[in-house]
Design an enzyme around this catalytic site. Structure first.
Site, PDB file in Angstrom:
ATOM      1  N   GLN A  86       0.841  -1.191   0.000  1.00 41.69           N
ATOM      2  CA  GLN A  86       0.000   0.000   0.000  1.00 41.69           C
ATOM      3  C   GLN A  86       0.875   1.239   0.000  1.00 41.69           C
ATOM      4  O   GLN A  86       1.798   1.363   0.817  1.00 41.69           O
ATOM      5  CB  GLN A  86      -0.905   0.023   1.228  1.00 41.69           C
ATOM      6  N   CYS A 100      -6.597   7.200   4.718  1.00 39.12           N
ATOM      7  CA  CYS A 100      -5.853   7.512   5.947  1.00 39.12           C
ATOM      8  C   CYS A 100      -6.406   8.797   6.574  1.00 39.12           C
ATOM      9  O   CYS A 100      -6.459   9.838   5.911  1.00 39.12           O
ATOM     10  CB  CYS A 100      -4.369   7.671   5.655  1.00 39.12           C
ATOM     11  N   ARG A 130      -8.854  -4.168  13.140  1.00 34.09           N
ATOM     12  CA  ARG A 130      -8.740  -4.265  14.598  1.00 34.09           C
ATOM     13  C   ARG A 130      -9.118  -5.650  15.111  1.00 34.09           C
ATOM     14  O   ARG A 130      -8.564  -6.126  16.108  1.00 34.09           O
ATOM     15  CB  ARG A 130      -9.619  -3.208  15.263  1.00 34.09           C
TER      16      ARG A 130
END
Length: 627
Positions: free
Chosen positions: A342, A373, A498
């Site tokens: 990425q 982001c 997560r």
């Protein structure tokens, strides 16, 4: 008894209403009892020998997270304290691993070579003196020696007893060495030759220059229309006007003067249908995770069933400058069979050149553009989420990178920038025409961060718009039940971020459609695998051990949120529910539930030995996800 039961039920109701996970009453406890239990067990163990270590673990515990809307807080909180702390611990100590070893052994001694610096060398050459000052070994067995037949760190290894004779000679296992001969476990390393070429700007970006010339010509055409309408071309000199010379479209190759024979590469252009094809559908995608998504962690997730892995976000300008630390983010282990990198950037020229550089010098299956982001450092420069509002630049970046890449190009986006102003549904139809092979949508805006649940209904509507281009959804997946609900929205696959940090075995749970009541011993084995992979990746000397420890502690700051299935009153655990204080089924399970930094350090000492006397750690992320 009835009064106690009523009080327990009242506490349960109160806990659920405040966003806490529902745990069986017999395991619930208070903060004081929780820490008393851990401290009492600590005294029984090996913790009574060093006053320095006692001071180390007396780290103040962060204040418990409060519910987002609590009327009592609004009355008692002073105006000056109304602003909550959030985001990163920007003032945390940054201690380099090299500071933990005062005198290091010269590399020439380890390699049995003459030192090129002679008497001016800063490092030690006396092996006996080094061994006297070297920290004590951590264990009796060296993972590198047992796996590969030799340890490249020799005498500096913190497990040197396993492969060192009394006369300080390093041992090897001939059979294992022969079996691993010619094997390249990690790919995409930056060579010194390429690094020097990048620093001296000697790398030629032929395809990128072709594309960028078409951009500049198109810009000249649009800017010069008004000028050409008022001015007549000067035919007296026999020259055509510049506007007529640049009539080639964006797909037409500009005329470039060349010397030498004409090759196939000069004549034949790779068509989109000839690019490498990757089948992304119905796969489990481990998200690119800054700091925690390192190579050893990805290896752990691969073992548990992750299908697609991606390197951490790399800044394109740093890659073009040949920064070793940035190129380390592109490294790929041999076990990663479907791997991408990425990149982040905000301008077509740097992003296109970076894509060509990766295409020529790295072995990847796809390249991903980070357009999601949320951090200020990236967003304020126009990168990350900022690209979603700069559609012209985003189009130029995507078309340019597609022009130079032989592998698929993917894009990761959010729902938008502002909370109540979604942009993804407007961008996705356009990105289809720009040549994107996969779109990943995180179901939150930049403004939301992690304070609200991901909007999977919106993700589902965007998946419909994206067809036939596959769209992966991302957000709040912590169990196989969450994954089943996500797939029902019509997405082509799911990305897990997560959830994988909290419990990397989530990939196994999803593929086997079950809740895994994993024991604390099994979880410690997972951490042991990570430390072994870390020693292999970062080194088994003091520097490598402490680097492995720092990344392990960063991971534990997420993993401590996991609540064992056997303790839950209601299965499964939700990602937005914070764990209350509870006592596990044994001491280790209780220790792993602690959100105190000192207890995480104690877990690291079980695997990597005692920490140095000057050791300090604060997690990078405050992980302000429980609201």
């Amino acid at each position: 008894m009835e009064a106690v039961e009523l009080e327990t039920r009242a506490n349960e109701t109160n806990a659920v209403s405040k966003g806490e996970a529902a745990i069986k009453p017999e395991f619930l406890t208070t903060k004081e009892k929780f820490h008393h239990f851990i401290d009492s067990e600590l005294q029984k163990d090996h913790r009574d020998n060093s006053s320095d270590n006692e001071q180390l673990h007396e780290v103040p515990e962060p204040e418990p997270k409060k519910p987002k809307h609590d009327p009592q807080d609004e009355k008692t909180t002073a105006p000056a304290e109304s602003k909550r702390l959030r985001g990163q611990n920007k003032s945390r100590p940054h201690t380099k691993p090299t500071t933990y070893e005062e005198r290091r052994l010269c590399l020439s001694v380890l390699q049995n070579k003459d030192c090129s610096f002679g008497e001016k060398c800063y490092f030690l050459h006396d092996v006996a003196e080094y061994m006297r000052s070297k920290p004590a070994d951590i264990g009796e067995r060296c993972y590198l020696y047992d796996t590969f037949g030799k340890c490249g760190y020799g005498l500096s290894c913190r497990f040197a007893k396993a492969h060192t004779t009394p006369h300080y000679q390093t041992l090897e296992k001939a059979e294992l060495v022969k079996a691993n001969e010619g094997r390249t476990a990690v790919k995409n390393s930056l060579s010194k030759e390429l690094q020097n070429s990048l620093r001296k700007r000697k790398v030629v970006f032929r395809k990128s220059e072709e594309y960028l010339k078409t951009l500049s010509k198109n810009k000249d055409q649009t800017c010069g229309k008004d000028v050409c309408a008022t001015k007549e071309p000067d035919d007296a000199g026999g020259k055509r006007p510049a506007s007529e010379e640049s009539q080639s479209g964006p797909d037409e190759r500009p005329l470039v003067k060349t010397v030498g024979p004409v090759t196939d590469a000069d004549v034949i252009k790779l068509r989109p249908c000839e690019k490498k094809k990757v089948d992304f559908r119905d796969k489990l995608y481990l998200a690119p995770l800054t700091t925690c998504g390192n190579l050893p962690f990805r290896r752990v997730c691969k073992r548990f069933g992750a299908d697609i892995t991606c390197g951490e976000m790399a800044v394109c300008t740093n890659l073009l400058q040949g920064q070793q630390s940035e190129w380390a983010l592109l490294k790929r282990h041999e076990s990663e069979d479907l791997f991408g990198v990425q990149v982040e950037g905000c301008f077509p020229d740097t992003m296109t050149k970076c894509a060509e550089l990766i295409n020529q010098n790295a072995e990847v299956d796809f390249v991903d553009i980070n357009s999601g982001c949320p951090i200020d450092l990236i967003y304020k420069k126009g990168g990350g989420c900022g690209l979603m509002t700069r559609t012209r630049k985003l189009e130029q970046i995507i078309r340019g990178m597609n022009h130079v890449l032989d592998v698929p190009l993917t894009v990761k986006i959010r729902t938008g920038v502002q909370e109540k102003s979604n942009l993804a549904h407007k961008l996705i139809p356009e990105m289809k025409s720009w040549g994107v092979s996969l779109i990943t949508l995180h179901g939150r805006s930049r403004e939301q961060r992690y304070t609200k649940l991901a909007d999977w209904d919106y993700i589902g509507s965007c998946a419909e718009l994206a067809r036939p281009v596959p769209l992966f959804g991302n957000g709040d997946i912590l169990s196989y039940e969450d994954a089943v609900k996500a797939k029902q929205t019509g997405v082509s696959g799911i990305m897990i971020a997560r959830g994988a940090l909290i419990k990397p075995w989530i990939f196994t749970e999803i593929k086997e459609s079950r809740h895994w009541d994993i024991s604390s011993g099994e979880r410690l084995d997972v951490l042991k695998d990570f430390t072994n992979f870390g020693l292999e990746h970062w080194g088994s000397d003091t520097r490598g051990v402490e680097k492995t420890r720092s990344f392990l502690l960063e991971w534990l700051s997420f993993m401590c949120r996991y609540i064992p299935v056997g303790l839950l009153e209601r299965v499964p655990q939700r990602i937005n529910e914070r764990p209350p204080y509870y006592l596990g089924r044994n001491h280790l399970e209780t220790l792993m539930a602690s959100q105190n930094v000192g207890d995480w350090v104690q877990i690291s000492e079980m695997l990597l030995g005692p920490v140095p006397n000057n050791f300090k750690f604060l997690p990078k992320h405050k992980a302000n996800a429980y609201k």
